[in-house]
Design a protein around this motif. Structure first.
Motif, PDB file in Angstrom:
ATOM      1  N   PHE A  68       0.830  -1.206   0.000  1.00 24.47           N
ATOM      2  CA  PHE A  68       0.000   0.000   0.000  1.00 24.47           C
ATOM      3  C   PHE A  68       0.857   1.246   0.000  1.00 24.47           C
ATOM      4  O   PHE A  68       0.572   2.226  -0.673  1.00 24.47           O
ATOM      5  N   GLN A  69       1.908   1.177   0.802  1.00 31.43           N
ATOM      6  CA  GLN A  69       2.714   2.385   0.935  1.00 31.43           C
ATOM      7  C   GLN A  69       3.399   2.766  -0.364  1.00 31.43           C
ATOM      8  O   GLN A  69       3.696   3.929  -0.590  1.00 31.43           O
ATOM      9  N   LYS A  70       3.624   1.797  -1.230  1.00 29.09           N
ATOM     10  CA  LYS A  70       4.205   2.140  -2.520  1.00 29.09           C
ATOM     11  C   LYS A  70       3.209   2.900  -3.379  1.00 29.09           C
ATOM     12  O   LYS A  70       3.565   3.556  -4.354  1.00 29.09           O
ATOM     13  N   GLY A  71       1.922   2.775  -3.052  1.00 30.46           N
ATOM     14  CA  GLY A  71       0.931   3.672  -3.632  1.00 30.46           C
ATOM     15  C   GLY A  71       0.218   3.153  -4.853  1.00 30.46           C
ATOM     16  O   GLY A  71      -0.833   3.649  -5.216  1.00 30.46           O
ATOM     17  N   LYS A  72       0.763   2.107  -5.495  1.00 31.49           N
ATOM     18  CA  LYS A  72       0.134   1.674  -6.747  1.00 31.49           C
ATOM     19  C   LYS A  72      -1.121   0.853  -6.504  1.00 31.49           C
ATOM     20  O   LYS A  72      -2.074   0.911  -7.273  1.00 31.49           O
ATOM     21  N   ILE A  73      -1.080   0.077  -5.438  1.00 34.91           N
ATOM     22  CA  ILE A  73      -2.172  -0.858  -5.166  1.00 34.91           C
ATOM     23  C   ILE A  73      -3.311  -0.133  -4.465  1.00 34.91           C
ATOM     24  O   ILE A  73      -3.103   0.613  -3.525  1.00 34.91           O
ATOM     25  N   LYS A  74      -4.546  -0.329  -4.981  1.00 35.50           N
ATOM     26  CA  LYS A  74      -5.687   0.349  -4.380  1.00 35.50           C
ATOM     27  C   LYS A  74      -6.384  -0.545  -3.351  1.00 35.50           C
ATOM     28  O   LYS A  74      -7.018  -0.055  -2.430  1.00 35.50           O
ATOM     29  N   ALA A  75      -6.301  -1.868  -3.565  1.00 32.67           N
ATOM     30  CA  ALA A  75      -6.966  -2.759  -2.620  1.00 32.67           C
ATOM     31  C   ALA A  75      -6.316  -4.143  -2.663  1.00 32.67           C
ATOM     32  O   ALA A  75      -5.671  -4.494  -3.639  1.00 32.67           O
ATOM     33  N   VAL A  76      -6.524  -4.889  -1.592  1.00 33.25           N
ATOM     34  CA  VAL A  76      -6.006  -6.252  -1.557  1.00 33.25           C
ATOM     35  C   VAL A  76      -7.174  -7.177  -1.241  1.00 33.25           C
ATOM     36  O   VAL A  76      -7.980  -6.889  -0.363  1.00 33.25           O
ATOM     37  N   VAL A  77      -7.298  -8.248  -2.013  1.00 38.17           N
ATOM     38  CA  VAL A  77      -8.346  -9.225  -1.739  1.00 38.17           C
ATOM     39  C   VAL A  77      -7.675 -10.506  -1.228  1.00 38.17           C
ATOM     40  O   VAL A  77      -6.755 -11.016  -1.862  1.00 38.17           O
ATOM     41  N   VAL A  78      -8.104 -10.961  -0.086  1.00 39.31           N
ATOM     42  CA  VAL A  78      -7.486 -12.151   0.497  1.00 39.31           C
ATOM     43  C   VAL A  78      -8.498 -13.297   0.560  1.00 39.31           C
ATOM     44  O   VAL A  78      -9.594 -13.130   1.099  1.00 39.31           O
ATOM     45  N   PHE A  79      -8.129 -14.418  -0.048  1.00 38.34           N
ATOM     46  CA  PHE A  79      -8.947 -15.625   0.082  1.00 38.34           C
ATOM     47  C   PHE A  79      -8.323 -16.497   1.150  1.00 38.34           C
ATOM     48  O   PHE A  79      -7.145 -16.824   1.052  1.00 38.34           O
ATOM     49  N   THR A 121      -8.628  -2.029   1.956  1.00 38.10           N
ATOM     50  CA  THR A 121      -8.418  -0.874   1.072  1.00 38.10           C
ATOM     51  C   THR A 121      -7.661   0.222   1.812  1.00 38.10           C
ATOM     52  O   THR A 121      -7.627   0.260   3.036  1.00 38.10           O
ATOM     53  N   ASP A 122      -7.146   1.136   1.000  1.00 34.99           N
ATOM     54  CA  ASP A 122      -6.399   2.272   1.531  1.00 34.99           C
ATOM     55  C   ASP A 122      -7.378   3.436   1.703  1.00 34.99           C
ATOM     56  O   ASP A 122      -7.750   4.112   0.752  1.00 34.99           O
ATOM     57  N   LEU A 179      -7.762   0.563   5.780  1.00 35.92           N
ATOM     58  CA  LEU A 179      -6.499   0.891   6.423  1.00 35.92           C
ATOM     59  C   LEU A 179      -6.341   2.403   6.535  1.00 35.92           C
ATOM     60  O   LEU A 179      -6.867   3.158   5.708  1.00 35.92           O
ATOM     61  N   TYR A 180      -5.617   2.840   7.503  1.00 33.92           N
ATOM     62  CA  TYR A 180      -5.206   4.247   7.696  1.00 33.92           C
ATOM     63  C   TYR A 180      -6.298   5.186   8.164  1.00 33.92           C
ATOM     64  O   TYR A 180      -6.044   6.235   8.711  1.00 33.92           O
ATOM     65  N   ASN A 181      -7.545   4.874   7.890  1.00 29.45           N
ATOM     66  CA  ASN A 181      -8.597   5.832   8.230  1.00 29.45           C
ATOM     67  C   ASN A 181      -9.848   5.030   8.540  1.00 29.45           C
ATOM     68  O   ASN A 181     -10.849   5.099   7.841  1.00 29.45           O
ATOM     69  N   PRO A 182      -9.763   4.188   9.619  1.00 28.78           N
ATOM     70  CA  PRO A 182     -10.796   3.184   9.841  1.00 28.78           C
ATOM     71  C   PRO A 182     -12.191   3.770  10.030  1.00 28.78           C
ATOM     72  O   PRO A 182     -13.172   3.160   9.652  1.00 28.78           O
ATOM     73  N   GLN A 183     -12.316   5.000  10.616  1.00 29.30           N
ATOM     74  CA  GLN A 183     -13.671   5.532  10.832  1.00 29.30           C
ATOM     75  C   GLN A 183     -14.208   6.275   9.614  1.00 29.30           C
ATOM     76  O   GLN A 183     -15.262   6.865   9.661  1.00 29.30           O
ATOM     77  N   LEU A 184     -13.419   6.243   8.548  1.00 31.30           N
ATOM     78  CA  LEU A 184     -13.835   6.918   7.324  1.00 31.30           C
ATOM     79  C   LEU A 184     -14.151   8.387   7.570  1.00 31.30           C
ATOM     80  O   LEU A 184     -15.136   8.926   7.093  1.00 31.30           O
TER      81      LEU A 184
END
Lengths: 301, 247, 368
Positions: free
Chosen positions: C89-100, C120-121, C163-168
């Motif tokens: 995420f910190q590299k900035g390119k990825i917008k979301a991660v889906v984990v199965f 998500t970020d 991530l980073y802003n859990p309460q939106l």
């Protein structure tokens, strides 16, 4: 009855107390056309603003229609008409909308006092749906006068209504004022144009916040103390220089195509000879008709 | 072309869409002449002046100012003319000295010239003691005299004066005209507009514009004779009364 | 009263005949809402998504194909541990991660329910929200597809982590923010400018030398802007409900009442500025620098107040828009009523009364 009475009025501005109006007194009778004549910065606008209750005086007192300009400002505001020096109507409203608005603000209708403005309004009526910003200088002036008149004021204050207006429009404007006077409205008008003075009943010549003289234009002219000569020659600039060098000269200045001059001892023949001696030709010397401008220049000296 | 003609205008015209602001005006002005440019509000004076100063390009016709073409050589024109109007003349929040130095600077005078010119001017106008005061604090008459002096600081061939004496008292007005005469005497051509008809008499020749056209052009005396008028005021009134347009 | 109405009508002429005024009045709020609402939305297209598939079974592959075939997402496979996800995420390119989770298919078959995790970020709140919504609907779609002809339905629950802003914080916050900005601009700047314009053109002189009470001049000038501001409130709300799908959860009537209060605060400020200035430029400059900037900085609309140094937090309390922002957010998003907002309302009311008194007191019935 006096419509306007001004006693020892003083106005200063700023921390340095720059004096704009310096101990000015005069009075204007009902139905009179009174002119405040003087150059820019003479204090005309300050006097008008004090009389229309827009400014508080720093000294002296004044009344309009018997109402004090400080205590009774509300009565004055409802009864006088005021046309500021700058064109002060809404440029984005049409002629008709402007007139209607000011009539309503003054608690009246166009119909009620139409007879007062009829003469002037018919001249601009064909353009009544045109916005004020798109009008010519002369037409703006007419509209502004209509708006100042629509509530049938007892006293009308016109601050430099003809400044920046061409001579033809100026003449028309003064013709309108003459007709208004017949309606028994007291009119105070200020102007930097000396030639307009003769159109007033009485005038005050003003310079540097002080009144130099108050009287009818004719009396002011009659009071001119010296013999004033009108002198013409082939070359004006040379003529003025030569006159300045004359041993008996009191004052000399250009006046239209002539030079006007006063001397300690005015001998026209000797003067003509003197001018020819100094190389001027086509010399003409005659008694000048004194104008308000001559009087003003005399008073400034 | 005669050498002493500094303004030559031939059928100079400016159109704004359908509106012809200045309609084929033709005239010459000689070196050292005081040329009065009269007309009612909206007669097209301002438009014509702008073209002559190189500020606006004509729609058609020819004109040269100090020998330079108004279409192509506007930069040279601007170096050879001075301009003063009642509306814009000096910076009110600069001192007298700063104003003189500033205008000397934009006309490209050398620092030495500016310095000597400034002292000379302050001396001549009797403004030595006021040199470091803000222009805003000067009386109007002095401002006008100063602004004229600044307009001729770079010794231009022609100086354009747009209603230079509006609202000025009669004595100062005459002092101002003294300065105009002096400038003309030294060879500067003076092109002046005014609403004071007595001032029109001070000009060598005057033109009167009506509805975009130059109706008359002659000496004041000839004009009065041909209109059987006692004063220029009457001449002007007879001409301008028939005008259709306002500004 | 007739005079007052004539005045109001004149004021409307001014507004309707000046294209620039109209543009600021109505173009600006629409533009702001749309910019804030949509500029971010478009970024969802072709978003890079990282998939961490511990299951690698039929179901996970099918679902992945479905996600990959959507035009919104580009899938990149990786075998990461949870901890390493943060780094991507910190590299900035990825917008979301889906984990199965491992055993995805097995859970589905044996328990009829399975979970996937969507991370998500949320520092870019809008994008995060959009992506989650799209991903969830794809999962729903897949679920419906495999549930056809089944008696006991399968359920896949996406577990969403921001991530980073859990309460939106700030999610949807821009609508209340824009509302505060727009009302401030219209009410403070336009009122101040329109009054100062009358001073500049000299019409104020004529109005003063008339029987019309000077104070009424001021009120008559302010009134049309109150009306126009309310029209703006309606416009903003309509836009946010119908275009941005952001409903008003609380009472609309209360929202209007609070808006009116805030508008009056702003009008009082505008009147005060107009009294103290003489040119339109200065009036505009003061309105922009003195009002707009603090609103952007201190209302909590762009920068969370909690993260500011304490002195700035204290300063933020004197900015009226901060309180209005809180009120609007609470009504629109949280659906709170006056019972929970009386404190903020009271503060705003106090400010309004104070400003009105100050501007009335400094109003001059003469020229300087």
């Amino acid at each position: 009855m006096e419509a306007v009475v001004v006693k020892n009025l003083v106005k200063t501005y700023g921390k340095e107390k720059t004096v704009a109006v310096d101990d000015v007194s005069f009075s204007v009778s009902r139905g009179e056309l009174f002119g405040l004549i003087g150059p820019d910065g003479a204090g005309k606008t300050s006097i008008f603003r004090m009389l229309t209750t827009l400014l508080l005086p720093d000294g002296g007192s004044a009344s309009v229609d018997g109402h004090d300009i400080v205590k009774d400002f509300r009565q004055i505001r409802s009864s006088v008409g005021y046309m500021p020096g700058k064109f002060s109507l809404y440029q984005d409203l049409t002629i008709e909308e402007n007139l209607h608005f000011f009539a309503t603000v003054f608690g009246t209708t166009i119909e009620e006092n139409y007879h007062l403005i009829k003469d002037i309004y018919v001249q601009i009526e064909p353009f009544k749906n045109r916005r004020a910003g798109k009008l010519s200088g002369g037409m703006k002036q007419k509209l502004a006068l209509c708006c100042a008149l629509i509530h049938k004021p007892t006293t009308l204050f016109l601050d430099e209504p003809t400044t920046g207006v061409d001579p033809v429009s100026r003449k028309e404007f003064w013709e309108m004022l003459a007709r208004l006077k017949e309606q028994n409205i007291t009119i105070l008008v200020s102007t930097p144009y000396m030639d307009e003075a003769s159109l007033c009943d009485r005038i005050a010549l003003i310079q540097g916040g002080k009144i130099l003289s108050i009287d009818t234009p004719q009396n002011i002219i009659n009071a001119y103390p010296d013999r004033l000569l009108a002198i013409k020659a082939n070359e004006m600039y040379r003529l003025l220089k030569v006159l300045e060098g004359h041993p008996d000269i009191l004052n000399s200045y250009a006046f239209g195509e002539y030079a006007h001059a006063t001397f300690r001892d005015a001998d026209t023949h000797a003067l003509q000879a003197y001018l020819r001696e100094h190389g001027l030709t086509d010399v003409e010397v005659k008694d000048a008709e004194v104008t308000i401008e001559d009087s003003f220049i005399k008073l400034l000296h | 072309m005669q050498d002493d003609k500094v303004i030559v205008c031939e059928k100079l015209t400016k159109r704004f869409g359908d509106f012809i602001a200045t309609n084929e005006i033709t005239f010459d002005v000689h070196k050292g002449e005081i040329f009065g440019f009269l007309g009612a509000n909206g007669a097209g004076k301002t438009t014509a002046m702008r073209m002559l100063c190189g500020l606006s390009s004509p729609s058609s016709g020819k004109a040269t100012i100090a020998g330079y073409d108004v279409y192509t050589q506007t930069e040279q024109i601007k170096k050879n003319i001075g301009y003063m109007s009642q509306k814009f003349s000096l910076y009110e929040n600069l001192t007298v000295r700063e104003n003189i130095e500033f205008f000397g600077g934009i006309y490209g005078l050398s620092d030495e010239r500016i310095k000597s010119k400034t002292e000379e001017l302050l001396q001549r106008l009797g403004l030595k003691t006021e040199a470091n005061k803000l222009v805003a604090s000067l009386p109007l008459g002095w401002k006008q005299k100063l602004s004229f002096s600044v307009a001729v600081l770079h010794e231009p061939k022609i100086v354009f004066l747009d209603e230079p004496t509006g609202g000025v008292d009669p004595v100062t007005r005459r002092q101002f005209w003294d300065m105009i005469y002096e400038a003309a005497d030294s060879g500067i051509t003076v092109f002046v507009t005014t609403h004071y008809m007595d001032e029109a008499e001070y000009c060598n020749r005057i033109s009167i514009m009506v509805d975009g056209k130059m109706e008359v052009l002659d000496t004041p005396t000839n004009l009065k004779n041909s209109f059987h008028a006692r004063s220029m005021d009457e001449v002007f009134y007879q001409l301008a009364r028939g005008a259709k347009r306002g500004d | 009263m007739k005079q007052f109405l004539a005045f109001v009508r004149k004021e409307f002429y001014h507004v309707l005949r000046d294209r620039r005024t109209l543009l600021i009045l109505f173009g600006m709020p629409i533009a702001q809402i749309l910019i804030f609402g949509f500029a971010l939305t478009n970024e969802v297209k072709d978003s890079e998504i990282l998939v961490v598939d511990y299951a690698k079974d039929n179901a996970s592959q099918e679902l992945l194909t479905k996600i990959g075939s959507s035009r919104y997402f580009n899938i990149r496979q990786a075998a990461f541990t949870h901890k390493e996800i943060l780094g991507t995420f910190q590299k900035g390119k990825i917008k979301a991660v889906v984990v199965f989770p491992a055993n995805f298919n097995g859970d589905l078959l044996h328990h009829n329910k399975a979970q996937i995790q969507i991370i998500t970020d949320a520092s870019d709140v809008n994008t995060a929200n959009m992506i989650t919504n799209y991903l969830s609907s794809i999962v729903m779609d897949y679920q419906n597809q495999i549930n056809q002809n089944l008696e006991i339905p399968y359920r896949i629950t996406p577990e969403v982590r921001m991530l980073y802003n859990p309460q939106l914080k700030g999610a949807h916050g821009f609508v209340p923010g824009v509302m505060a900005l727009v009302l401030l601009l219209v009410s403070v700047m336009m009122t101040a400018i329109s009054i100062v314009r009358e001073k500049e053109t000299g019409t104020m002189e004529i109005l003063l030398v008339s029987p019309f009470k000077p104070v009424l001049v001021i009120f008559a000038k302010a009134f049309p802007y109150l009306a126009l501001s309310l029209v703006n409130v309606v416009a903003i709300l309509l836009l946010s409900v119908f275009v941005l799908d952001l409903p008003v959860k609380g009472s609309v009537a209360l929202l209007f009442a609070e808006s009116t209060l805030f508008i009056i605060t702003c009008l009082a400020l505008g009147i005060f500025i107009s009294i103290k200035t003489d040119t339109q430029q200065i009036a505009m400059l003061i309105s922009l620098m003195g009002m707009l900037l603090p609103t952007m900085m201190f209302s909590g609309f762009l920068f969370p107040i909690e993260n500011m140094p304490v002195p700035l937090q204290i300063i933020s309390n004197i900015v009226p828009s901060k309180w209005f922002y809180i009120i609007v957010k609470s009504i629109m998003i949280k659906g709170l009523g006056i019972a929970s907002l009386w404190k903020e309302t009271l503060i705003l009311l106090g400010m309004t009364v104070f400003l009105l008194l100050v501007s009335l007191k400094s109003f001059k019935i003469r020229l300087q």
